[in-house]
Design an enzyme around this catalytic site. Sequence first.
Site, short mmCIF file in Angstrom:
data_model
loop_
_atom_site.label_atom_id
_atom_site.label_comp_id
_atom_site.label_asym_id
_atom_site.label_seq_id
_atom_site.Cartn_x
_atom_site.Cartn_y
_atom_site.Cartn_z
N GLU A 264 0.80 -1.24 -0.02
CA GLU A 264 0.18 0.12 0.05
C GLU A 264 0.98 1.24 -0.13
OE1 GLU A 264 -1.25 3.26 1.57
OE2 GLU A 264 -1.86 2.05 3.29
N CYS A 301 -1.82 8.11 4.45
CA CYS A 301 -1.84 7.89 3.15
C CYS A 301 -3.09 8.34 2.56
CB CYS A 301 -1.49 6.38 2.73
SG CYS A 301 -2.57 5.43 3.96
#
Length: 528
Positions: A264, A301
């Site tokens: 990720e 993120c």
Amino acid sequence: MITGKNYIGNVLTSVGENIFKTFNPEQNKENNWLFAEATKIEINKAVELATEAFKVYKTISGNRKSDFLNEIANQVLLLGDELQEVYCLESGLTKERFLGERTRTLFQLRSFADLIKEGSWVEATIDVGNTERKPNSKPDLRKLNIPLGPVVVFGASNFPLAYSTAGGDTASALASGCPVIVKSHPMHAGTGELVASAIIKAAEITKMPNGIFSNLNSSGIEVGQLLVKHPLVKAAGFTGSINGGRALLNLASKRKEPIPVFAEMGSVNPVVLLPNALKLKAETWAKTYANSITLGSGQFCTNPGLILGLKSEGLSTFIQNLAEEIVKIEPSCMLHPNIIGAYETKKNIVVNEEGVSTVSAAKEKTGVNYGRQLVTTVNGKTFLNNPTLHQEVFGPFSLVVQCEDIEELKEIISKLEGQLTGTIISEDNEVKNYDEIVLALQNRVGRLIFNGVSTGVEVCDAMVHGGPYPASTDSRFTAVGVNSIKRWVRPFSFQNWPNELLPNELKNENPLGILRNINGVKTSEKID
Ligand code: NAP
């Protein structure tokens, strides 16, 4: 107590000579603990132990594995104030953030414990055989998900608890039946060791095989590379930069036996401001976004790094208000001098690109490792022609793109790299008139948000935390929520297998009482 050693299964060792320290960004000085980087011998030992442990662990019932995960949660909680103190000293994050992240970590562990106790997650699918079928008899086929084998988990710098040692990747892999070897993040090695001690204690209490979990220290990329290249490792989970994730994916695919790397990585999380929303609520949305951009010093993120709008009075008002609101927010400490160094470098690159202007910057004087927020703006054409402006600037930063018209906005969205999230800000049903924009955005992201902010990732079954590359390396999976367990399993079929030798999930009697798919029908019934 922190020893600075590696957990190779249940045993603490430190045979290596490469010693390192963690850093306190708030006080701008090294912490006192000394950590020994894992050696090649220790790495091999951890993987071999995990491989042996897998033979036993994969046969252990969901109930017992569930007890193990719940016990990890209990033991993490019992680390109490020591964990909080070390977490704050190694990350510059606040006590409140610690409490929130710990709650999330415990919730994740307990969610997976519930999932595997119930048992239906294996997706048992049975096509009952028919020996009478003409011209050929139909074989009896029974499918379920089985674990892959030892998994390497890379701790994330920005989530020392929830996406590190006992975080989502570890919890989901252990729940699936895979042993885990954590490559501890060097920025919070002490936090990692404490949490590892809780996992080891839980493994001992619930009598799990030695080697089910190891925690390896590292101060550079070598330990992680050796782990991903190790022939007995079957998968890896990673959260961090695109460069790091991509390097690991490349390594894994070059192996004699390639393995999956679920990384990720970076995302700019585009936000589309529709015209009526700007006309009526520019001030409100500006305030909301000033908070979202600076939340956690932008070290998420899902930070909104890219804001897209059509040139208008409303957009100008939004930009002006964002500029005013964002400077009111006090800068906060970033995780590490390296993170703030990368932030300063990347934001300066953007500022110096042609056509980019600064909307608002935080005051110069602030704490040494504090991230000073910055908002910039550029026109749509310049943005389209400059790939540098499409890259993530990890920190409290955002770029507002002023588009000429709807066609330009659509083109920009369709040329974006894959993203974790996309957000639409709309007044009432205004969005109905922008279906092409919505479709273009859906094509680039893993999750669409309506009238909200991308920061804040709920842990629940319907969450998708992933997206087209480079948001993640495999957009078919989520890294958050119980469905993330699917990353660590493979489908497996038994054909014409004797009933008494089948796993309980597939036996005629359905002894676990789980929901199964039998001849195309979902049911918890047994097979007569
Ligand atoms: P990183 O550089 O991607 O490193 C993450 C982990 O992967 C570290 O443990 C690192 O090992 C390892 N690693 C990195 N490159 C590797 C390689 N080529 N081979 C093997 N292992 C490798 O991320 P970070 O140090 O945590 O933070 C640096 C930057 O990453 C940030 O400034 C930010 O841009 C980005 N980041 C993004 C997110 C996000 O969610 N989008 C989250 C965190 C960080 P060592 O540290 O031991 O070298």
